[in-house]
Design a protein around this motif. Sequence first.
Motif, PDB file in Angstrom:
ATOM      1  N   GLU A 232       0.824  -1.206   0.000  1.00  0.00           N
ATOM      2  CA  GLU A 232       0.000   0.000   0.000  1.00  0.00           C
ATOM      3  C   GLU A 232       0.861   1.260   0.000  1.00  0.00           C
ATOM      4  OE1 GLU A 232      -2.394  -3.344   1.720  1.00  0.00           O
ATOM      5  OE2 GLU A 232      -0.328  -2.612   1.921  1.00  0.00           O
ATOM      6  N   SER A 236       1.388   4.276  -2.962  1.00  0.00           N
ATOM      7  CA  SER A 236       0.669   5.479  -2.517  1.00  0.00           C
ATOM      8  C   SER A 236       1.122   6.763  -3.205  1.00  0.00           C
ATOM      9  CB  SER A 236       0.845   5.658  -1.008  1.00  0.00           C
ATOM     10  OG  SER A 236       2.183   6.047  -0.690  1.00  0.00           O
ATOM     11  N   PHE A 291      -3.734   9.243   3.843  1.00  0.00           N
ATOM     12  CA  PHE A 291      -3.354   7.950   3.266  1.00  0.00           C
ATOM     13  C   PHE A 291      -3.878   6.788   4.108  1.00  0.00           C
ATOM     14  CE2 PHE A 291      -0.198   4.577   4.062  1.00  0.00           C
ATOM     15  CZ  PHE A 291      -0.341   3.850   2.883  1.00  0.00           C
ATOM     16  N   LYS A 294      -7.662   6.239   3.773  1.00  0.00           N
ATOM     17  CA  LYS A 294      -8.122   5.793   2.458  1.00  0.00           C
ATOM     18  C   LYS A 294      -7.593   4.415   2.062  1.00  0.00           C
ATOM     19  CE  LYS A 294      -8.740  10.433   0.523  1.00  0.00           C
ATOM     20  NZ  LYS A 294      -8.220  11.437  -0.456  1.00  0.00           N
ATOM     21  N   LYS A 295      -6.414   4.023   2.571  1.00  0.00           N
ATOM     22  CA  LYS A 295      -5.745   2.845   2.033  1.00  0.00           C
ATOM     23  C   LYS A 295      -5.503   1.704   3.025  1.00  0.00           C
ATOM     24  CE  LYS A 295      -5.261   4.736  -2.041  1.00  0.00           C
ATOM     25  NZ  LYS A 295      -6.007   4.211  -3.233  1.00  0.00           N
TER      26      LYS A 295
END
Length: 446
Positions: A232, A236, A291, A294-295
């Motif tokens: 991830e 990113s 980040f 969202k991830k």
Amino acid sequence: MKRELEFDVVVAGGGPAGINAAIASGRTGAKTLLIERYGFLGGMSTVALVYPWMTFHTSSGKQVIKGIAQEIVDRLMEQGGSPGHLRDTVGFTNTLTPYHPEKYKLLALEMLEEAGVEVLVHSFVDKVEVDGNIITSINLTTKSGPITVSAKRFVDTTGDADIAFLSGAPCLKGRDSDHKTQPMTMKFRMRGVDLSKVKEEMKANPSNFYKKTPIAELDELPLTGVQGFYKEWNESGVPINRDQVLFFAGPEDDEVLVNCTRVQGLDGTDVFDLSEGEKEGRKQVLMMADFLQKKIPGFEKASISAVGTQIGIRETRRIDGQYALTIEDVVAGEKFEDTIALSGYPIDIHDPTGKGVQANDIEGDGSYGIPYRCLVPKKIKNLLVAGRCISTTHEALATTRLTPSAMATGQAAGTAAALSITENVAPKDLDINKLKAILEENGVVL
């Protein structure tokens, strides 16, 4: 009108090293003052949200840091301010020690009061008066005007070797090649994190996490730390010069401390660099939080709950002392005749310019000794140091800078300062066997 104060021992810097130094000094009966520039104690542990404490143990789980440091943990546990020493589920160390910063702030004050120590906050040391090789006094800038404090012994636990530097004691900074220091980090906390979801992700994709993560034990262990989410992070595009995600659980059940920002190329003793670092660090906090939300599984409903009062500093000045601990000493698990503290934390160098971290384990029994000589500067006769600014190489500082190690050197420095007055000798000439005997009587592991 300028006020003048007089003490036996003055400790400058109210972080973990300074707290333990002042407690140790006060318990011997020395009239002791602890000075801190913020309105509360705890240093990087509270000011910069450095959390959890790592580590009191070796890689095999043997506890090598006790004494006042363990007293603090025990009393926090009694107050519900720490679960004690837990397994590190990152796997970088055997244990880590979560704690509640607000409870630590108050406990430190209570223990200092019990030891008869006077505490002066909102006070900044801006000048050191020296006569020959002896510090006669330090000048404080305060809201109520300047204050001059004289003492027989001074202990520098400022982290930046401020007293040593201002007194003219030789100091060093950064790595030998270019004097660049380990990066600064603006740490922050998030609430609303589903740690059970994070744990399931770790079990489902073990290769996406740090190689030493105890994946097979996660069903039995509380999740204390996470390093990984490499996929991830690599996808990113977040413009922070690091190579993984790192966060630690607590102190609340749905809360984590995020250690992911990285501010490089700035000098933590330069006010203009610090000003730039504070701005850059806070920009990175918002990028990192976005980040994660969202991830990263488990962060979907998370939000920022706290950001450091100031940016965290890993490395600035350190003294050029009677002996400089080296990376070779640490890795070999070296013990010295004048060892006044042990540590089991491995080498952990955050690259001053690159993305990575250099890690080196400790051989032998998993611990190394910190010599008393590392606490004793050259040139200035009535000064000792403890914590982040003791005498080491750049590489060895990457282990001695950690909080439990700082607590241990603090207890040693405070004890030595008071003992040297009783014995009527300069700290450099102190009978090391007497010092070690007192430390062991007070629970220190040597």
